[in-house]
Design a protein around this motif. Sequence first.
Motif, short mmCIF file in Angstrom:
data_model
loop_
_atom_site.label_atom_id
_atom_site.label_comp_id
_atom_site.label_asym_id
_atom_site.label_seq_id
_atom_site.Cartn_x
_atom_site.Cartn_y
_atom_site.Cartn_z
N GLN A 97 0.82 -1.21 0.00
CA GLN A 97 0.00 0.00 0.00
C GLN A 97 0.86 1.26 0.00
O GLN A 97 0.47 2.26 -0.59
CB GLN A 97 -0.95 0.01 1.20
CG GLN A 97 -2.06 -1.01 1.09
CD GLN A 97 -2.94 -1.04 2.33
OE1 GLN A 97 -2.55 -0.58 3.40
NE2 GLN A 97 -4.12 -1.58 2.18
N VAL A 98 2.01 1.24 0.65
CA VAL A 98 2.91 2.39 0.63
C VAL A 98 3.28 2.70 -0.81
O VAL A 98 3.25 3.86 -1.24
CB VAL A 98 4.18 2.14 1.48
CG1 VAL A 98 5.24 3.19 1.20
CG2 VAL A 98 3.85 2.10 2.96
N LEU A 99 3.63 1.69 -1.57
CA LEU A 99 4.00 1.89 -2.97
C LEU A 99 2.81 2.39 -3.79
O LEU A 99 2.96 3.27 -4.64
CB LEU A 99 4.56 0.60 -3.56
CG LEU A 99 5.82 0.06 -2.88
CD1 LEU A 99 6.23 -1.26 -3.48
CD2 LEU A 99 6.94 1.07 -2.95
N ASP A 100 1.63 1.86 -3.52
CA ASP A 100 0.42 2.29 -4.24
C ASP A 100 0.11 3.75 -3.96
O ASP A 100 -0.20 4.52 -4.87
CB ASP A 100 -0.79 1.43 -3.85
CG ASP A 100 -0.70 0.00 -4.37
OD1 ASP A 100 0.10 -0.25 -5.30
OD2 ASP A 100 -1.41 -0.86 -3.82
N ILE A 101 0.17 4.14 -2.71
CA ILE A 101 -0.18 5.52 -2.34
C ILE A 101 0.85 6.50 -2.89
O ILE A 101 0.51 7.60 -3.32
CB ILE A 101 -0.38 5.67 -0.81
CG1 ILE A 101 -1.17 6.93 -0.49
CG2 ILE A 101 0.91 5.72 -0.07
CD1 ILE A 101 -2.63 6.72 -0.44
N LEU A 102 2.11 6.11 -2.90
CA LEU A 102 3.14 6.97 -3.49
C LEU A 102 2.92 7.16 -4.98
O LEU A 102 3.06 8.26 -5.50
CB LEU A 102 4.53 6.36 -3.26
CG LEU A 102 5.21 6.79 -1.99
CD1 LEU A 102 6.47 5.98 -1.77
CD2 LEU A 102 5.54 8.27 -2.04
N ARG A 103 2.55 6.09 -5.65
CA ARG A 103 2.25 6.16 -7.09
C ARG A 103 1.08 7.12 -7.32
O ARG A 103 1.15 7.99 -8.19
CB ARG A 103 1.91 4.77 -7.63
CG ARG A 103 1.64 4.75 -9.14
CD ARG A 103 0.89 3.51 -9.58
NE ARG A 103 -0.41 3.50 -8.91
CZ ARG A 103 -0.92 2.46 -8.26
NH1 ARG A 103 -0.28 1.33 -8.21
NH2 ARG A 103 -2.10 2.54 -7.67
N ASP A 104 0.03 7.00 -6.50
CA ASP A 104 -1.13 7.88 -6.65
C ASP A 104 -0.75 9.34 -6.39
O ASP A 104 -1.20 10.24 -7.11
CB ASP A 104 -2.25 7.46 -5.70
CG ASP A 104 -2.84 6.10 -6.07
OD1 ASP A 104 -2.58 5.59 -7.18
OD2 ASP A 104 -3.57 5.54 -5.22
N ALA A 105 0.05 9.59 -5.38
CA ALA A 105 0.48 10.96 -5.07
C ALA A 105 1.28 11.53 -6.24
O ALA A 105 1.10 12.70 -6.61
CB ALA A 105 1.30 10.98 -3.78
N LYS A 106 2.16 10.72 -6.82
CA LYS A 106 2.96 11.19 -7.96
C LYS A 106 2.08 11.52 -9.16
O LYS A 106 2.32 12.49 -9.87
CB LYS A 106 4.03 10.16 -8.33
CG LYS A 106 5.18 10.16 -7.34
CD LYS A 106 6.28 9.19 -7.72
CE LYS A 106 7.35 9.22 -6.65
NZ LYS A 106 8.47 8.38 -6.94
N TYR A 107 1.05 10.71 -9.39
CA TYR A 107 0.10 11.00 -10.47
C TYR A 107 -0.54 12.37 -10.27
O TYR A 107 -0.89 13.05 -11.23
CB TYR A 107 -1.00 9.95 -10.55
CG TYR A 107 -0.58 8.63 -11.13
CD1 TYR A 107 0.45 8.52 -12.06
CD2 TYR A 107 -1.22 7.46 -10.75
CE1 TYR A 107 0.84 7.30 -12.58
CE2 TYR A 107 -0.85 6.23 -11.27
CZ TYR A 107 0.19 6.16 -12.19
OH TYR A 107 0.56 4.94 -12.70
N LEU A 108 -0.72 12.77 -9.01
CA LEU A 108 -1.35 14.04 -8.69
C LEU A 108 -0.34 15.19 -8.57
O LEU A 108 -0.70 16.30 -8.22
CB LEU A 108 -2.16 13.91 -7.39
CG LEU A 108 -3.36 12.97 -7.48
CD1 LEU A 108 -3.93 12.71 -6.10
CD2 LEU A 108 -4.42 13.53 -8.42
N GLY A 109 0.93 14.88 -8.83
CA GLY A 109 1.97 15.92 -8.83
C GLY A 109 2.70 16.11 -7.52
O GLY A 109 3.39 17.11 -7.34
#
Length: 154
Positions: A97-109
Amino acid sequence: MEKVTVLGIGNLLLKDDGIGIHVIDHLKELEYDSNYNVELIDGGTCILDLLDVFMQNERIIVLDSIKGGHEPGTIYKLTPEELGTYIKSTTSLHDVQVLDILRDAKYLGFDPEVVIIGIEPEEITFDLELSPMIKGTIPKIIDVINEELNIEIA
């Protein structure tokens, strides 16, 4: 001033899996948040609900149990990239989940600096208390956090 959060994740019902939460509780008792201007968050078991934490901070230290195959009580310090190359069948859902949430945050800039401090559990079973050995690692874990934040305790 850089906004920094220490995020403990884990399941308090599963003995050593709750180490991240227990460390957060200990840091709160030490008034770590007010003494060092660090936000302390009990992230529980689903950090996917904490996207805002990854969007509002420049630095995040994630505390969790990690089954790395070493002796119980081993303390790991990993970047998300290192964790991503380490994923295997025994890896905690929280770590994924840490990796998933980081990916999502990066998608949002948003791209916070993230360090994962993992502790090798001794026992993951139904129990509210940490095993004595893992409980004994809390001062060492706090030393690693202090080192990461460049905090010197006299």
